[in-house]
Design a protein around this motif. Structure first.
Motif, short mmCIF file in Angstrom:
data_model
loop_
_atom_site.label_atom_id
_atom_site.label_comp_id
_atom_site.label_asym_id
_atom_site.label_seq_id
_atom_site.Cartn_x
_atom_site.Cartn_y
_atom_site.Cartn_z
N VAL A 126 -11.02 12.30 2.41
CA VAL A 126 -9.75 11.63 2.07
C VAL A 126 -9.79 10.19 2.56
O VAL A 126 -9.42 9.26 1.82
CB VAL A 126 -8.54 12.37 2.69
N ARG A 127 -10.27 9.97 3.78
CA ARG A 127 -10.32 8.60 4.31
C ARG A 127 -11.24 7.71 3.48
O ARG A 127 -10.97 6.53 3.27
CB ARG A 127 -10.78 8.62 5.77
N THR A 128 -12.34 8.28 2.99
CA THR A 128 -13.27 7.51 2.15
C THR A 128 -12.60 7.13 0.83
O THR A 128 -12.70 5.97 0.38
CB THR A 128 -14.55 8.35 1.86
N ILE A 129 -11.93 8.09 0.22
CA ILE A 129 -11.25 7.80 -1.06
C ILE A 129 -10.15 6.76 -0.84
O ILE A 129 -10.07 5.77 -1.58
CB ILE A 129 -10.65 9.10 -1.65
N VAL A 130 -9.34 6.98 0.17
CA VAL A 130 -8.24 6.04 0.42
C VAL A 130 -8.80 4.66 0.76
O VAL A 130 -8.29 3.64 0.29
CB VAL A 130 -7.32 6.58 1.54
N GLY A 131 -9.88 4.63 1.55
CA GLY A 131 -10.50 3.35 1.92
C GLY A 131 -11.02 2.58 0.71
O GLY A 131 -10.91 1.35 0.65
N HIS A 132 -11.56 3.31 -0.25
CA HIS A 132 -12.06 2.66 -1.47
C HIS A 132 -10.94 1.90 -2.17
O HIS A 132 -11.14 0.80 -2.69
CB HIS A 132 -12.66 3.70 -2.42
N TRP A 133 -9.75 2.48 -2.16
CA TRP A 133 -8.64 1.88 -2.90
C TRP A 133 -7.81 0.91 -2.05
O TRP A 133 -7.07 0.11 -2.60
CB TRP A 133 -7.73 2.98 -3.46
N THR A 134 -7.92 1.01 -0.74
CA THR A 134 -7.10 0.11 0.08
C THR A 134 -7.92 -1.07 0.60
O THR A 134 -7.43 -2.19 0.65
CB THR A 134 -6.45 0.85 1.27
N CYS A 135 -9.18 -0.83 1.00
CA CYS A 135 -10.01 -1.90 1.58
C CYS A 135 -11.20 -2.22 0.68
O CYS A 135 -11.83 -3.26 0.84
CB CYS A 135 -10.55 -1.50 2.95
N GLY A 136 -11.55 -1.36 -0.24
CA GLY A 136 -12.77 -1.51 -1.02
C GLY A 136 -12.53 -2.07 -2.41
O GLY A 136 -11.51 -2.71 -2.69
N ALA A 137 -13.49 -1.78 -3.29
CA ALA A 137 -13.49 -2.38 -4.63
C ALA A 137 -12.29 -1.93 -5.47
O ALA A 137 -11.79 -2.70 -6.30
CB ALA A 137 -14.79 -1.99 -5.35
N GLY A 138 -11.84 -0.71 -5.25
CA GLY A 138 -10.74 -0.19 -6.07
C GLY A 138 -9.47 -1.01 -5.93
O GLY A 138 -8.75 -1.24 -6.91
N GLY A 139 -9.22 -1.47 -4.72
CA GLY A 139 -7.98 -2.22 -4.46
C GLY A 139 -7.93 -3.56 -5.17
O GLY A 139 -6.87 -4.00 -5.62
N SER A 140 -9.11 -4.23 -5.28
CA SER A 140 -9.14 -5.51 -5.99
C SER A 140 -8.92 -5.28 -7.48
O SER A 140 -8.24 -6.05 -8.16
CB SER A 140 -10.49 -6.21 -5.80
N LEU A 141 -9.52 -4.19 -7.97
CA LEU A 141 -9.42 -3.87 -9.39
C LEU A 141 -8.01 -3.44 -9.77
O LEU A 141 -7.52 -3.74 -10.86
CB LEU A 141 -10.41 -2.73 -9.68
N ASN A 142 -7.37 -2.73 -8.87
CA ASN A 142 -6.09 -2.09 -9.20
C ASN A 142 -5.13 -2.20 -8.01
O ASN A 142 -4.98 -1.27 -7.22
CB ASN A 142 -6.35 -0.62 -9.56
N PRO A 143 -4.46 -3.36 -7.88
CA PRO A 143 -3.60 -3.60 -6.72
C PRO A 143 -2.45 -2.60 -6.60
O PRO A 143 -2.02 -2.29 -5.49
CB PRO A 143 -3.05 -5.01 -6.98
N SER A 144 -1.96 -2.08 -7.72
CA SER A 144 -0.84 -1.14 -7.62
C SER A 144 -1.30 0.19 -7.02
O SER A 144 -0.55 0.86 -6.34
CB SER A 144 -0.19 -0.91 -8.99
N ARG A 145 -2.57 0.54 -7.25
CA ARG A 145 -3.09 1.76 -6.64
C ARG A 145 -3.26 1.56 -5.13
O ARG A 145 -3.00 2.43 -4.33
CB ARG A 145 -4.43 2.14 -7.28
N ARG A 146 -3.71 0.34 -4.76
CA ARG A 146 -3.84 0.04 -3.33
C ARG A 146 -2.50 0.18 -2.64
O ARG A 146 -2.38 0.82 -1.59
CB ARG A 146 -4.36 -1.40 -3.14
N GLU A 147 -1.47 -0.39 -3.27
CA GLU A 147 -0.13 -0.36 -2.69
C GLU A 147 0.33 1.08 -2.43
O GLU A 147 0.94 1.38 -1.41
CB GLU A 147 0.83 -1.03 -3.69
N ALA A 148 0.02 1.97 -3.37
CA ALA A 148 0.42 3.38 -3.21
C ALA A 148 -0.38 4.05 -2.09
O ALA A 148 0.18 4.75 -1.24
CB ALA A 148 0.23 4.13 -4.52
#
Lengths: 188, 188
Positions: free
Chosen positions: B59-81
């Protein structure tokens, strides 16, 4: 008498993050979650719309596993939900399929997180369902939402779901669940 | 003043189809869908509860991908969630984490498709949120639902979500979305 309710999940024509019209891929969780919500709230049929034959076959394989195959014996409630799933190649195909079974017009309803302009509220759509003429088909878009041509050709637009703040990025699975719950709600 | 709202998704102790207490696996769609619903409806934090260290790391790896990693840059609304997601090893750990930040009691609310007995309605829980003392933590179970020990030790039980018929097999993702929408609803 309450008119019958249908829903459709469109994989084309929908938008990508840059607003281009694309065909999105079918997602397994969409099939299961939306079928279960549809069954819970008395939806007559749940159409999965994709113009790609391989994707349509994939959906039929998944649905078949749960309705005729091993999945259904293991989990009868999942079978019950997935029995209402049908695959279609286009929105026009969905409307034709419904028109063959129902009398009166098929009133399409566009949904989306960014819909503005002249929208019906969930309460108004509930009244249309209860008192209106014909059947109702609610359209949900995958990807970044329904393409303009779908919204513009729909009979109604449904107000966007919003919480207390500005964030409006629900999954389509959650949006379908909330929409059906709101439409089923008796006034408090 | 409205009390703050927390939610937790439990992977233990929950039931399997035969009613045995098990630990279920974390599901990627649960993380994303529930985080997005939580963000939409102003939930302070969404706890994912698993006692298995490897699952917590996943879970921490998945969340990290979207909050600190590449996913967050690609999809800021997902990072926010996903920024509101936190992992915990047990329900007790969740209650302790909330108690460190909030004053007053942490009122736990059990949910489930088969809850009976003395339940609060969604309207009553909304009033408790608006006027009650302390913070509220709503518990959702994966698998076939929360184990009895969780239900029995909770401060409240929330009425089951039901549609017009007897079918009550929503996905937990849909159940969370509907629950949060019902709690946010202004009276019509």
């Amino acid at each position: 008498m309450r008119g019958r309710l249908y829903i459709a999940l469109l994989h084309h024509p929908v938008l990508d993050r840059e607003g281009r019209v694309i065909t999105s891929s079918v997602t397994n969780a969409d099939i299961h979650d939306i079928a279960r919500s549809a069954k819970t709230y008395g939806v007559t049929r749940f159409f999965i719309v994709t113009p790609i034959a391989d994707q349509a076959d994939l959906v039929r394989t998944i649905v078949g596993h749960w309705t005729c195959g091993a999945g259904g014996s293991l989990n009868p409630s999942r079978r019950e939900a997935l029995e209402a799933v049908e695959v279609a190649g286009s929105l026009e195909g969905v409307v034709e399929a419904i028109a063959r079974e129902e009398s009166g017009p098929v009133n399409t309803v566009a949904t989306g997180a960014r819909l503005g302009g002249s929208c019906v509220s969930h309460g108004q759509l509930r009244e249309i369902l209860d008192n209106g003429n014909g059947t109702t088909l609610i359209l949900f878009g995958t990807g970044w939402g329904l393409a303009d041509e779908v919204i513009e050709s729909s009979r109604y637009r449904l107000e966007a779901i919003s919480g207390p703040g500005p964030y409006n990025h629900l999954s389509v699975r959650s949006a379908v669940a909330i929409t059906l719950d709101r439409l089923a709600r008796r006034k408090e």
